[in-house]
Scaffold this motif. Sequence first.
Motif, PDB file in Angstrom:
ATOM      1  N   ARG A 136       3.424  -1.839  -8.624  1.00  0.00           N
ATOM      2  CA  ARG A 136       3.852  -0.451  -8.458  1.00  0.00           C
ATOM      3  C   ARG A 136       3.195   0.445  -9.509  1.00  0.00           C
ATOM      4  O   ARG A 136       2.777   1.571  -9.213  1.00  0.00           O
ATOM      5  CB  ARG A 136       5.375  -0.341  -8.557  1.00  0.00           C
ATOM      6  CG  ARG A 136       5.840   1.082  -8.292  1.00  0.00           C
ATOM      7  CD  ARG A 136       7.286   1.312  -8.563  1.00  0.00           C
ATOM      8  NE  ARG A 136       7.579   2.744  -8.522  1.00  0.00           N
ATOM      9  CZ  ARG A 136       8.710   3.281  -8.936  1.00  0.00           C
ATOM     10  NH1 ARG A 136       9.665   2.527  -9.425  1.00  0.00           N
ATOM     11  NH2 ARG A 136       8.892   4.577  -8.869  1.00  0.00           N
ATOM     12  N   ALA A 139      -0.260   1.226  -8.408  1.00  0.00           N
ATOM     13  CA  ALA A 139      -0.276   2.212  -7.326  1.00  0.00           C
ATOM     14  C   ALA A 139      -0.011   3.613  -7.850  1.00  0.00           C
ATOM     15  O   ALA A 139      -0.622   4.591  -7.396  1.00  0.00           O
ATOM     16  CB  ALA A 139       0.756   1.840  -6.266  1.00  0.00           C
ATOM     17  N   GLN A 140       0.893   3.714  -8.802  1.00  0.00           N
ATOM     18  CA  GLN A 140       1.262   5.031  -9.317  1.00  0.00           C
ATOM     19  C   GLN A 140       0.130   5.725 -10.061  1.00  0.00           C
ATOM     20  O   GLN A 140       0.179   6.937 -10.267  1.00  0.00           O
ATOM     21  CB  GLN A 140       2.484   4.908 -10.227  1.00  0.00           C
ATOM     22  CG  GLN A 140       3.777   4.665  -9.481  1.00  0.00           C
ATOM     23  CD  GLN A 140       4.969   4.526 -10.421  1.00  0.00           C
ATOM     24  OE1 GLN A 140       4.889   3.836 -11.423  1.00  0.00           O
ATOM     25  NE2 GLN A 140       6.064   5.167 -10.086  1.00  0.00           N
ATOM     26  N   HIS A 142      -2.669   6.193  -8.862  1.00  0.00           N
ATOM     27  CA  HIS A 142      -3.397   7.002  -7.869  1.00  0.00           C
ATOM     28  C   HIS A 142      -2.634   8.304  -7.646  1.00  0.00           C
ATOM     29  O   HIS A 142      -1.429   8.303  -7.376  1.00  0.00           O
ATOM     30  CB  HIS A 142      -3.533   6.235  -6.558  1.00  0.00           C
ATOM     31  CG  HIS A 142      -4.547   6.836  -5.638  1.00  0.00           C
ATOM     32  ND1 HIS A 142      -4.329   7.999  -4.924  1.00  0.00           N
ATOM     33  CD2 HIS A 142      -5.803   6.422  -5.316  1.00  0.00           C
ATOM     34  CE1 HIS A 142      -5.399   8.280  -4.207  1.00  0.00           C
ATOM     35  NE2 HIS A 142      -6.302   7.333  -4.422  1.00  0.00           N
ATOM     36  N   PHE A 145      -0.444   8.681  -4.446  1.00  0.00           N
ATOM     37  CA  PHE A 145       0.649   7.744  -4.160  1.00  0.00           C
ATOM     38  C   PHE A 145       1.993   8.406  -4.458  1.00  0.00           C
ATOM     39  O   PHE A 145       2.213   8.943  -5.534  1.00  0.00           O
ATOM     40  CB  PHE A 145       0.499   6.474  -4.993  1.00  0.00           C
ATOM     41  CG  PHE A 145       1.536   5.421  -4.677  1.00  0.00           C
ATOM     42  CD1 PHE A 145       1.514   4.762  -3.467  1.00  0.00           C
ATOM     43  CD2 PHE A 145       2.527   5.109  -5.584  1.00  0.00           C
ATOM     44  CE1 PHE A 145       2.457   3.797  -3.165  1.00  0.00           C
ATOM     45  CE2 PHE A 145       3.471   4.146  -5.294  1.00  0.00           C
ATOM     46  CZ  PHE A 145       3.438   3.483  -4.088  1.00  0.00           C
ATOM     47  N   LEU A 151       0.650   3.466   1.181  1.00  0.00           N
ATOM     48  CA  LEU A 151       0.332   2.133   0.693  1.00  0.00           C
ATOM     49  C   LEU A 151       0.274   1.152   1.864  1.00  0.00           C
ATOM     50  O   LEU A 151       1.129   1.186   2.752  1.00  0.00           O
ATOM     51  CB  LEU A 151       1.404   1.671  -0.301  1.00  0.00           C
ATOM     52  CG  LEU A 151       1.381   0.193  -0.729  1.00  0.00           C
ATOM     53  CD1 LEU A 151       0.151  -0.102  -1.569  1.00  0.00           C
ATOM     54  CD2 LEU A 151       2.650  -0.151  -1.498  1.00  0.00           C
ATOM     55  N   GLN A 153       0.010  -3.122   2.400  1.00  0.00           N
ATOM     56  CA  GLN A 153      -0.016  -4.409   1.715  1.00  0.00           C
ATOM     57  C   GLN A 153      -0.119  -5.552   2.719  1.00  0.00           C
ATOM     58  O   GLN A 153       0.525  -5.543   3.772  1.00  0.00           O
ATOM     59  CB  GLN A 153       1.221  -4.600   0.837  1.00  0.00           C
ATOM     60  CG  GLN A 153       2.530  -4.770   1.567  1.00  0.00           C
ATOM     61  CD  GLN A 153       3.616  -5.405   0.695  1.00  0.00           C
ATOM     62  OE1 GLN A 153       3.344  -6.033  -0.331  1.00  0.00           O
ATOM     63  NE2 GLN A 153       4.865  -5.221   1.091  1.00  0.00           N
ATOM     64  N   CYS A 168       9.696   0.043  -2.449  1.00  0.00           N
ATOM     65  CA  CYS A 168       9.163   1.249  -1.802  1.00  0.00           C
ATOM     66  C   CYS A 168      10.240   1.974  -1.009  1.00  0.00           C
ATOM     67  O   CYS A 168      10.320   3.215  -1.032  1.00  0.00           O
ATOM     68  CB  CYS A 168       7.994   0.873  -0.886  1.00  0.00           C
ATOM     69  SG  CYS A 168       6.450   0.502  -1.747  1.00  0.00           S
ATOM     70  N   VAL A 220      -3.833   3.410  -1.389  1.00  0.00           N
ATOM     71  CA  VAL A 220      -3.750   2.177  -2.170  1.00  0.00           C
ATOM     72  C   VAL A 220      -3.478   1.006  -1.227  1.00  0.00           C
ATOM     73  O   VAL A 220      -2.733   1.141  -0.252  1.00  0.00           O
ATOM     74  CB  VAL A 220      -2.632   2.241  -3.231  1.00  0.00           C
ATOM     75  CG1 VAL A 220      -2.588   0.960  -4.050  1.00  0.00           C
ATOM     76  CG2 VAL A 220      -2.817   3.442  -4.158  1.00  0.00           C
ATOM     77  N   PHE A 222      -2.572  -3.362  -1.462  1.00  0.00           N
ATOM     78  CA  PHE A 222      -2.296  -4.569  -2.244  1.00  0.00           C
ATOM     79  C   PHE A 222      -2.722  -5.777  -1.413  1.00  0.00           C
ATOM     80  O   PHE A 222      -2.402  -5.853  -0.222  1.00  0.00           O
ATOM     81  CB  PHE A 222      -0.804  -4.714  -2.551  1.00  0.00           C
ATOM     82  CG  PHE A 222      -0.236  -3.644  -3.438  1.00  0.00           C
ATOM     83  CD1 PHE A 222      -1.030  -2.907  -4.297  1.00  0.00           C
ATOM     84  CD2 PHE A 222       1.137  -3.390  -3.431  1.00  0.00           C
ATOM     85  CE1 PHE A 222      -0.489  -1.929  -5.118  1.00  0.00           C
ATOM     86  CE2 PHE A 222       1.683  -2.423  -4.245  1.00  0.00           C
ATOM     87  CZ  PHE A 222       0.874  -1.691  -5.089  1.00  0.00           C
TER      88      PHE A 222
END
Length: 335
Positions: A136, A139-140, A142, A145, A151, A153, A168, A220, A222
Amino acid sequence: MNRRVAYTRGGMPADVLTVIEEPESVAPERGQVLIRTTAFSVHPGDLQAIEAYPGKAAHPVPAGLEATGVVEAIGGGARLAPGVKVGGRVTVFPQPGAWSQWIVADAEVVVAVPDELSDDVAAQMLANPLTTVMLRREAQEHLAFGYDGLLVQTAAGSSVGRLVTGVCQFHNLALVNVVRSDRGAAELRQRFPDVPVVSTEHQGWADEVRKAAGGRPVSVAFDPIGGKLAEGLLDLLTPGGKLVSYGQIAEESISVHASTLLNKSLTLRGKNVGRWLSEASAERWASDVATAQQIALGLQDQFDVAATYGLGELAKAVEHAVRPGKVGLVLVRPW
């Protein structure tokens, strides 16, 4: 005597792992905590490290990094986390040699287990939740985001994937989950009916992700798998997007032409929770552990246990831990 899981060479874990006996620790030294283990989880990442171990060791190498148990004794000068006391339930991570009946751990990695958590959850309380915290935070970084960015994944039905989805949802962050089968997609929809799920079982899965995104940019992604799937994620990313790779399940490497990264200004980032935590300050460690505990408390129903084995069934436990389609982690109770 203390029974411990160890190995002396790399290879298939079911072939090289063995249970050895050694003298039981009488008392912890200064700054240490003696723990009687009640359960430990068999993480696929642990098994990958064993398989990739180079050469042959002169002495048995203790296996495992995470376990839960009860504090039996505390050495002098130990700096204890809140709630850690003799007779109290604790979890350790990262603690080399955690797959053991008795653990002598550095006090810094010993964390108290909330009373509300069962041993099944406690045995998984740190490694996967801390991985979720790490992802997380990545991601943050970016800018999009949490705003218009979305996002995606892969391996969303995994233990980490389910925790990422739960986090999330709690924070109202847009997400599209990707799994490898229609069956896995159906199971994940039952858990999280409000989160879109796409299966890679069919061609055109990337177009389904774009459709599920509803025009929002994929900022983003994952991915713990790698290979061709990661290449597909790079194609999905919007200009300026970031792919975070945190595993290596696929045998093949990620093949990407420099123009793909350059023309879209993409970032490809590798993250490993063990290395990440080793570089964290004491304040960051304490904060992230507190967050991991809250994730475990709030998402207890996502900490599935695929099966539980005894120490004498180690080979079966290892085989089950990497079995395709399993849901949850495999646990071993060493007594």
